[in-house]
Write an enzyme that holds these catalytic residues in place. Structure first.
Site, PDB file in Angstrom:
ATOM      1  N   LYS A  24       0.823  -1.112   0.293  1.00 34.33           N
ATOM      2  CA  LYS A  24       0.132   0.077   0.289  1.00 34.33           C
ATOM      3  C   LYS A  24       1.004   1.525   0.340  1.00 34.33           C
ATOM      4  CE  LYS A  24      -4.143   2.247   1.623  1.00 34.33           C
ATOM      5  NZ  LYS A  24      -5.922   1.520   0.765  1.00 34.33           N
ATOM      6  N   LYS A  32      -7.051 -16.542 -13.390  1.00 32.52           N
ATOM      7  CA  LYS A  32      -7.729 -16.873 -12.420  1.00 32.52           C
ATOM      8  C   LYS A  32      -8.451 -16.269 -10.670  1.00 32.52           C
ATOM      9  CE  LYS A  32      -5.560 -17.159  -7.202  1.00 32.52           C
ATOM     10  NZ  LYS A  32      -4.825 -16.959  -6.812  1.00 32.52           N
ATOM     11  N   LYS A  35     -11.905 -12.373  -6.713  1.00 33.71           N
ATOM     12  CA  LYS A  35     -13.198 -10.794  -6.847  1.00 33.71           C
ATOM     13  C   LYS A  35     -12.402  -9.975  -7.985  1.00 33.71           C
ATOM     14  CE  LYS A  35     -14.502 -12.073  -2.196  1.00 33.71           C
ATOM     15  NZ  LYS A  35     -14.554 -12.116  -1.225  1.00 33.71           N
TER      16      LYS A  35
END
Ligand code: TRP
Length: 333
Positions: A113, A201, A204
């Protein structure tokens, strides 16, 4: 000799899909044959992201119902909610005193991040809350509280278990006693094999998933949207490069696979037919589980009872661990 302990934490976020089922749930449930298996819903971990009250509550029940529908028997294994075990938060604070800040700086979720922020020219801590920064400490508390020997995880969580082992080692060394069990990560072997609707793959983040407990009509519609090439009905088709067949294979036995393969190779099988076969296979595999899931979701008081009983049993273990640490460290005595 008593069985070794396995522990699995599941974050209550979003809808569970067939990739999760094959890549994690099924394997984690099989561990209960050999291990003293413990499963918990990591709601405080989800709080870093999920700020909507309804979503938190729905997903928490959803995880409990999903795992029970897939075969978890709460009278045989331990199932509880993280937030029902207050020792988690006491241990988490205890661990803070043994956790180097540098270790957290190197934890991958925070590091990624931070890197993304810097690449985008933002402040490096933009959007970083302390829950994300100290995520591995809370996870270590989950694991160490329950005397865990093994933790089945996806690749992305291995580092967190290694951090846990480091912290536990530091505490055992400090008090010169085996106060905490040093855990080992066990990699979920098939976490990469399940491919999604578009051949990438199933994830989500790619928006290519097939949800586990979708109602039949919606499921059929979704299956019909799986990406294929534009070959005509009568053409011979290659099962090995087909997204429909790739998913079919995950659930079919060898005979069923061979039979469908032959139809691909014979020509005359349209994509609609192949997708119908897949839809029926998914129904045959999941219809009973979906029914059980729906039943459980419609009986929240039963789920509450299961979670309450789980919490009571969990606290016998967690309070013993915490007492051991308090005694060894001179805290509260
Ligand atoms: N971090 C895990 C995940 O994102 C969830 C989790 C929380 C967990 N605490 C845990 C997993 C303890 C194993 C053990 O999937």
């Amino acid at each position: 000799m008593s069985k070794k302990v396995s522990l699995t934490g599941i974050k209550p976020t979003g809808q569970v899909h067939i990739g999760n089922y094959l890549g994690a749930i099924k394997q984690a449930l099989q561990l209960s044959d050999q291990y003293d298996a413990r499963y918990f819903i990591a709601d405080y971990h989800a709080l870093n992201i999920v700020k909507d009250k309804q979503e938190m509550s729905d997903s928490t029940y959803g995880v409990a119902a999903t795992w029970m529908a897939c075969g978890l028997d709460p009278s045989k294994v331990l199932l509880y909610r993280q937030s029902d075990v207050p020792e988690t938060f006491e241990l988490s604070t205890f661990l803070m005193g043994f956790t180097a800040k540098g270790l957290m700086n190197r934890a991958h979720a925070y590091k990624d991040k931070k890197q993304k922020n810097e690449d985008a020219g933002k402040d490096s801590d933009f959007g970083v809350n302390m829950g994300l920064y100290t995520y591995p400490v809370l996870m270590a508390a989950d694991i160490l509280l329950f005397n865990t020997d093994i933790v089945p995880v996806g690749k992305d969580q291995v580092q967190h278990v290694e951090i846990t082992a480091d912290i536990a080692g530091a505490i055992n060394h400090c008090y010169n006693d085996e106060l905490l069990t040093i855990p080992k990560p066990i990699l979920n072997s098939s976490s990469e094999v399940v491919q999604g609707m578009d051949g990438r793959k199933m994830s989500k983040s790619y928006d290519n998933t097939i949800p586990l407990f979708m109602a039949p009509k919606k499921l059929r519609k979704l299956v019909m949207k799986i990406v294929t090439n534009s070959q005509e009905v009568e053409e011979v088709k290659d099962p090995e490069t087909c997204n429909v067949f790739a998913i079919y294979k995950l659930f079919a036995n060898e005979q069923e696979q061979e039979a469908l393969k032959e139809r691909y190779l014979a020509g005359g099988l349209g994509w609609g037919h192949a997708k119908q076969e897949l839809f029926e296979m998914l129904e045959a595999t999941f219809a009973d589980k979906r029914e059980r899931y729906d039943e459980l979701m419609n009986d929240k008081s039963y789920l509450d009872k299961v979670l309450k009983e789980g919490a009571e049993r969990a606290r016998e273990i967690s309070s013993a661990t915490m007492n051991r640490l308090r005694k060894a460290s001179g805290i509260g005595c």
